[in-house]
Design an enzyme around this catalytic site. Structure first.
Site, mmCIF file in Angstrom:
data_model
loop_
_atom_site.group_PDB
_atom_site.id
_atom_site.type_symbol
_atom_site.label_atom_id
_atom_site.label_comp_id
_atom_site.label_asym_id
_atom_site.label_seq_id
_atom_site.Cartn_x
_atom_site.Cartn_y
_atom_site.Cartn_z
ATOM 1 N N PRO A 169 0.854 -1.370 -0.105
ATOM 2 C CG PRO A 169 -0.694 -1.415 1.828
ATOM 3 C CD PRO A 169 0.681 -2.128 1.092
ATOM 4 C CD GLU A 170 2.314 3.382 -4.587
ATOM 5 O OE1 GLU A 170 2.278 4.626 -4.776
ATOM 6 O OE2 GLU A 170 2.310 2.211 -5.498
ATOM 7 N NE ARG A 228 3.531 -13.633 -0.975
ATOM 8 C CZ ARG A 228 4.138 -13.314 -2.103
ATOM 9 N NH1 ARG A 228 3.584 -12.756 -2.937
ATOM 10 N NH2 ARG A 228 5.348 -14.070 -2.381
ATOM 11 N NE ARG A 236 19.182 12.520 -6.713
ATOM 12 C CZ ARG A 236 19.473 11.594 -5.871
ATOM 13 N NH1 ARG A 236 20.378 11.798 -5.028
ATOM 14 N NH2 ARG A 236 18.731 10.286 -6.054
#
Ligand SMILES: [Zn+2]
Length: 284
Positions: free
Chosen positions: A15-16, A126, A165
């Site tokens: 889940p984010e 899991r 970056r």
């Protein structure tokens, strides 16, 4: 909609931010003010305590005073100042049950029984999730990234975050030490919304495009929270409800389907070992 690739790409299905935020809001309504009578741990590796501390014994008698979110963690604050951090990983669930519940929720590994007969269970098929007890003086701060829905996530701060970056911009968005809580779904969606190719090296993105991406991140996360998150496989919130944002996804999991903006077929490439969905025409 492609099925969630939780076997080949297990890390993407955690889940984010919007899903954890939705779970946390439900949990806050359900458990704040409750006092823990007893804790039953049936899988020791999931309930983590500081050295020398017995997880279950330490929590008996504690009252829950707040439930919040930091990055992808739910954070349960106790009256003593100690905190429980919960990371659901792939299949972890937090389930609140009323006193008349017939049986523990399937695959429950940690169960908090409250003095009023209600209970909170951490279930995980899991077993990758963790419930961690932190002492009151612990300096824990997840992985340190800025919260994208906080005032600290300013457009200027994000624009300069990309300076120098060379990493692909999508990989930077997934870096939890930079921006907290974004995973594969919302990285793909925000980059599509901003019209930026996921493999684009961050430093090469123009300032106006960086500003668009900043806005897209905030927008996609907020819209998903409004829809109670995305249910790509078996995600449900603390009240057992599925999210609705899977119906609003523009590119994630939509290989071969028409781009909502230009009609071109959505493509899928692999970046950093993760499926990446995008539009060749709209994203430069
Ligand atoms: Zn397109």
């Amino acid at each position: 909609m492609q099925p969630c690739e939780h076997v080949r790409e297990s890390k993407i299905c955690v889940p984010e931010l919007p899903e954890v935020e939705t779970i946390v809001r439900g949990l806050k309504r359900a458990v704040v003010g409750k006092t823990i009578a007893a804790v039953v741990v049936t899988m020791a590796k999931i309930a983590v305590a500081p050295p020398g501390v017995d997880f279950a014994a330490a929590l008996a008698g504690e009252q829950i005073v707040d439930v919040g979110r930091r990055a992808k963690f739910a954070v349960i604050t106790l009256a003593s100042g100690r905190r429980l951090t919960v990371h659901l990983r792939m299949t972890g669930r937090l389930i609140v049950q009323a006193p008349d519940a017939q049986a523990p929720y399937p695959y429950t590994h940690v169960r908090f029984a409250f003095t009023d007969g209600w209970s909170l269970s951490f279930a995980d098929v899991r077993q990758f999730g963790r419930v961690r007890l932190l002492e009151a003086d612990s300096a824990w701060d997840a992985d340190g990234g800025v919260e994208p829905l906080s005032e600290a996530f300013t457009c200027e701060a994000f624009v300069s975050m990309l300076d120098g970056r060379r990493t692909p911009v999508k990989s930077l968005l997934l870096d939890q030490a930079k921006v907290a809580g974004i995973g594969n779904i919302y990285a793909c969606e925000a980059l599509w919304e901003a019209g930026i190719r996921p493999t684009r090296r961050a430093q090469t993105i123009s300032k106006p495009a960086r500003r668009r991406l900043h806005g897209a991140i905030v927008d996609v996360l907020q819209r998903s929270i409004d829809a109670r998150g995305t249910s790509v496989d078996d995600y449900v919130d603390a009240e057992g409800l599925k999210g609705g944002f899977q119906n609003e996804l523009s590119v994630y999991g939509r290989l071969g389907e028409p781009c909502p903006r230009c009609g071109n077929a959505i493509v899928r490439t692999v970046l950093g070992q993760r499926g990446t969905w995008w539009c060749r025409r709209c994203q430069k």
